[in-house]
Design a protein around this motif. Structure first.
Motif, PDB file in Angstrom:
ATOM      1  N   ASN A   1       4.751 -65.272  70.538  1.00  0.00           N
ATOM      2  CA  ASN A   1       5.564 -64.085  69.881  1.00  0.00           C
ATOM      3  C   ASN A   1       6.093 -63.065  70.668  1.00  0.00           C
TER       4      ASN A   1
ATOM      5  N   PHE B   1      -4.941 -59.771  68.406  1.00  0.00           N
ATOM      6  CA  PHE B   1      -4.510 -61.055  68.888  1.00  0.00           C
ATOM      7  C   PHE B   1      -3.066 -61.271  68.534  1.00  0.00           C
TER       8      PHE B   1
ATOM      9  N   ALA C   1      -3.561 -56.124  62.289  1.00  0.00           N
ATOM     10  CA  ALA C   1      -2.693 -56.911  62.188  1.00  0.00           C
ATOM     11  C   ALA C   1      -1.472 -56.505  61.457  1.00  0.00           C
TER      12      ALA C   1
ATOM     13  N   MET D   1       7.095 -59.470  69.246  1.00  0.00           N
ATOM     14  CA  MET D   1       5.550 -58.646  68.977  1.00  0.00           C
ATOM     15  C   MET D   1       5.132 -58.206  70.243  1.00  0.00           C
TER      16      MET D   1
END
Ligand code: COA
Length: 184
Positions: free
Chosen positions: A148, A143, A108, A151
């Motif tokens: 998004n 994930f 992340a 991203m």
């Protein structure tokens, strides 16, 4: 062969405004700057990162985030000098945790809103991927919310494959082999 994560300063970067950013492992001393960083994120950045509405890290999350398990996790932060007195301001953090079996890891990343679109995430992701590859991890996964778009485009740019996930249509699985990453 999996290795314990290395620690200490990793890299220094010259930024366009003349400041020098430091990339380093997070540590127990970073509770204040990590919490301040999360509090300062926009609602959207927090939602995209944590996939839930939140103001700040709970005490349990904070303790976990600043004390990654050296055998199966790593967290790298990017900081810039604050107030000219040796204090640091955290401007980005990326982390991963090995999945069961240790062949792959889940990552992340989040960059402070004011520092986005300056190439910080590109450099941080490269460092995170090299770090994981250096421990023998073969694949990085993450994930990402289907909404998004920034991203997801960024992931494609970095060579990640985007697929549907078992978590439902709102969440995509991004995945990339690490075999082209130099070892640390
Ligand atoms: C997504 C996020 C991490 C990107 O961080 P960032 O520091 O702004 O990313 P960068 O500046 O490194 O931008 C990516 C760069 O990669 C390149 N790039 C990205 N997508 C690209 C594309 N589709 N084509 C070509 N180049 C691309 C570009 O050079 C781009 O820089 P530019 O757009 O400023 O020219 C940041 O917006 C963020 O923290 N969002 C909130 C949290 C989040 O969504 N986390 C993901 C869930 S884990």
């Amino acid at each position: 062969m999996n290795k314990q994560a290395s620690c200490g300063p990793v890299e220094h970067w010259d930024l366009s405004d003349g400041k020098v950013a430091m990339l380093r492992s997070i540590g127990p001393q970073d509770a204040e700057i990590e919490q301040a960083f999360v509090r300062g994120l926009s609602e959207e950045s927090k939602y995209f990162r944590f996939m839930t509405q939140m103001c700040e890290l709970s005490p349990e999350m904070l303790q976990h985030f600043i004390n990654p398990d050296p055998m199966r996790e790593a967290a790298l932060i990017v900081t810039v000098p604050r107030d000219g007195g040796g204090a640091e301001e955290e401007i980005a953090v990326g982390r991963y945790a090995m999945n069961p079996g240790n062949e792959s890891c889940e990552f992340a990343i989040v960059v402070a809103d004011a520092w986005q679109a300056h190439g910080i995430a590109t450099r941080l992701m490269q460092a995170l991927m090299k770090h994981a590859a250096g421990r023998g991890i073969k694949r990085m996964e993450g994930f990402v919310m289907a909404s998004n778009i920034k991203m997801l485009e960024f992931m494609c740019f970095l060579g990640f494959e985007v697929r549907s996930s078992a978590k439902g249509p709102q969440i995509k699985l991004v995945s990339r082999p690490l075999d082209d990453m130099a070892t640390i």
